[in-house]
Design an enzyme around this catalytic site. Structure first.
Site, PDB file in Angstrom:
ATOM      1  N   CYS A   1      40.168  14.984  23.765  1.00 34.71           N
ATOM      2  CA  CYS A   1      41.012  15.854  22.922  1.00 34.71           C
ATOM      3  C   CYS A   1      40.711  17.331  23.162  1.00 34.71           C
ATOM      4  O   CYS A   1      39.576  17.779  23.081  1.00 34.71           O
ATOM      5  CB  CYS A   1      40.829  15.442  21.462  1.00 34.71           C
ATOM      6  SG  CYS A   1      40.664  16.743  20.258  1.00 34.71           S
TER       7      CYS A   1
ATOM      8  N   CYS B   1      39.255  19.415  20.359  1.00 33.48           N
ATOM      9  CA  CYS B   1      37.852  19.060  20.141  1.00 33.48           C
ATOM     10  C   CYS B   1      36.973  19.823  21.128  1.00 33.48           C
ATOM     11  O   CYS B   1      35.915  20.337  20.772  1.00 33.48           O
ATOM     12  CB  CYS B   1      37.621  17.565  20.310  1.00 33.48           C
ATOM     13  SG  CYS B   1      38.703  16.539  19.290  1.00 33.48           S
TER      14      CYS B   1
ATOM     15  N   CYS C   1      64.007  17.046  20.140  1.00 31.32           N
ATOM     16  CA  CYS C   1      63.322  16.019  19.340  1.00 31.32           C
ATOM     17  C   CYS C   1      63.833  14.620  19.678  1.00 31.32           C
ATOM     18  O   CYS C   1      65.023  14.329  19.605  1.00 31.32           O
ATOM     19  CB  CYS C   1      63.477  16.362  17.855  1.00 31.32           C
ATOM     20  SG  CYS C   1      63.801  15.000  16.736  1.00 31.32           S
TER      21      CYS C   1
ATOM     22  N   CYS D   1      65.640  12.638  17.043  1.00 28.85           N
ATOM     23  CA  CYS D   1      66.978  13.185  16.786  1.00 28.85           C
ATOM     24  C   CYS D   1      67.967  12.636  17.815  1.00 28.85           C
ATOM     25  O   CYS D   1      69.100  12.289  17.485  1.00 28.85           O
ATOM     26  CB  CYS D   1      66.957  14.708  16.855  1.00 28.85           C
ATOM     27  SG  CYS D   1      65.740  15.469  15.770  1.00 28.85           S
TER      28      CYS D   1
END
Ligand SMILES: *[C@@H]1O[C@H](CO)[C@@H](O)[C@H](O)[C@H]1NC(C)=O
Length: 492
Positions: free
Chosen positions: A48, A51, A384, A387
């Site tokens: 990550c 992180c 999106c 969407c």
């Protein structure tokens, strides 16, 4: 210095030689978070990015906080899956503060200073006792420190202050002194409240009565610097202050930066407590969520100036053909305060309506809302995925009710090219957002159902004021359903 705490023994057992951050497993975790003094645990995944960015700050903070007996640890959730799911971790990094085994969410920043400051406040009682012996040290223990000076018998002031501190303990460091020597050192007549801070004038004294309200206003007004750089680190402070926020957008590399900032300072001073002023590194805006664009400023014309009304979600960019100097900004801010500047609302041009659903743009929003019709709007973003998936259903819905257009509008609103006007009274935070307003009502209802045609139709039929099922709509209805069902069939 490392005394008795059980958790410290656990820390010593698990910390690697070079790091003050303990690596926890499901076996060492319970003992670690059991301590009386607070501990901070990061739940992370090695891949990550956020992180990784946090790691050096986290290490540094752990080393500093070791002196205060505050334990810092991390849990690798790709290994300790069971522990992480039992802690409800569903994103990385997740940071939690534990005190006697009880968790609370960490809401500080992810920088060394922020972590240290936040955890120190967690470790202290909401209000620390201040005496002549620790007075000087306490005054500078954090960026913003609030100290109340009261007579020992003045329980009213002490109670008011303590209650305030209980609520704002995460935001400021609080001290209370009833020690005559400390009161003399502060040069105040009790009861008094003084803010000590590491910027601007360094010290402010609360004038007038000490009440919950006066403390709130005092803290809000004086706890932010007159004209600081804003960054992801301190943004929350400004957002929480709730005051309109005035930005100078200027690259930190601009040779005139200091000059421009200095020129605006008197305007900031004049409006202190009513508008917060900041400057933002225009070169870094891409890292800061396209902030200029969201304030309807055009790149790359810097310096630029804009005011954001955080509470009303409105924005007021200064015309970018104008200079950002004292006189222009002073006049603009004065007009803003007087209510003479209209909020900027981004809008596409109203299109020819040749799609199955009505294309709603910001400019027409209020007019369409004012019509005496039931109104269902999808707020979407072109990028999106959910969407895009919804589009065929939405088109079918539009077609289905095409013959009752005088009673019901099925609309879509591209929220990346249009601002939802403040008159709507809601903010669109995720896509798609589906909202409904019944004819004759002014209240928007969020559609929370699933995104199937059946559920949407059921919702409309139950909630529309108008009779939206005219006899001649039956055919369209059947067509719509057939289409979707065969569509589903193809997918299977
Ligand atoms: C009608 O709207 C309400 C929200 O006000 C919602 O809870 C309810 O489920 C809707 N009815 C149907 C049948 O979807």
């Amino acid at each position: 210095m490392r005394t008795t705490a059980f958790a410290l023994a656990a820390l010593a057992a698990v910390a690697s030689a070079s790091s003050d951050v303990a690596d926890l497993t499901k076996d060492s975790f319970p003992a670690f978070v059991q301590g009386d003094s607070p501990s901070l645990v990061e739940f992370f995944a090695p891949w990550c990015g956020h992180c990784k960015a946090l790691a050096p700050h986290y290490e540094e903070a752990a080393t500093i906080l070791k002196k205060d007996k505050i334990n810092i640890a991390k849990v690798d959730c790709t290994v300790e899956t069971e522990l992480c799911s039992s802690q409800g971790v569903n994103g990385y990094p997740t940071l939690k503060v534990f005190r006697k085994g009880v968790a609370s969410d960490y809401s500080g920043t992810r920088k060394t200073d922020g972590i240290v400051s936040y955890m120190k406040k967690q470790a202290l009682p909401a209000v620390s006792e201040v005496t002549a012996a620790n007075h000087d040290e306490f005054k500078t223990a954090d960026k913003v420190v609030l100290v109340a000076y009261a007579d020992a018998s003045d329980s009213k002031t002490q109670k008011t202050f303590k209650e305030f501190a209980d609520v704002y303990r995460d935001d400021y460091l609080f001290g209370l002194s009833t020690d005559a020597a400390a009161i003399a050192a502060a040069g105040v007549t009790p009861p008094a409240v003084v803010m000590y801070k590491s910027f601007d004038e360094g010290r402010n004294e609360l004038e007038g009565d000490i009440t919950d309200d006066s403390l709130f206003l005092f803290a809000k007004e004086h706890s932010v610097p007159l004209l600081d750089e804003i960054s992801p680190d301190n943004f929350a402070t400004y957002a929480e202050a709730g005051l309109p926020l005035a930005y100078i957008f200027i690259p930190s590399t601009d040779a005139k930066r200091d000059e421009v900032v200095k020129a605006v300072e008197p305007v900031a001073r004049e409006h202190k407590g009513k508008i917060n002023f900041v400057w933002i590194d225009a070169n870094k805006i891409s890292q800061f969520a396209d902030h200029a664009k969201s304030l309807n400023l055009q790149e790359p014309t810097w310096p630029a100036f804009a005011i954001q009304n955080i509470q009303e979600m409105t924005k007021y960019p200064l015309d970018q053909s104008k200079p950002v100097d004292h006189d222009t900004v002073a006049a603009f801010v004065k007009d803003f305060v007087a209510g003479n500047i209209k909020a900027s609302i981004k809008s596409q041009k109203a299109p020819a309506q040749d799609e199955p659903v009505f294309v709603l743009v910001a400019d027409e929003f209020d007019d369409v809302v004012a019509e005496d019709k039931d109104l269902l709007v999808e707020f979407y973003a072109p990028w999106c995925g959910h969407c895009k998936k919804l589009k065929p259903t939405w088109d079918t819905l539009g077609e289905r009710y095409a013959n009752v257009k005088s009673k019901l509008t099925v609309a879509k609103f591209d929220a990346t090219e249009n601002d939802v006007p403040p008159s709507a009274g809601f903010r669109v935070a995720g896509f798609p957002t589906i909202k409904f307003k019944a004819a004759g009502s002014s209240e928007w209802i969020s559609y929370e159902g699933d995104r199937s045609l059946d559920s949407l139709v059921e919702f409309l039929e139950a909630n529309a004021t108008n009779d939206i099922n005219e006899p001649d709509s039956v055919e369209a209805e059947l067509d719509g359903e057939t289409e979707v069902k065969s569509g589903r069939h193809d997918e299977l």
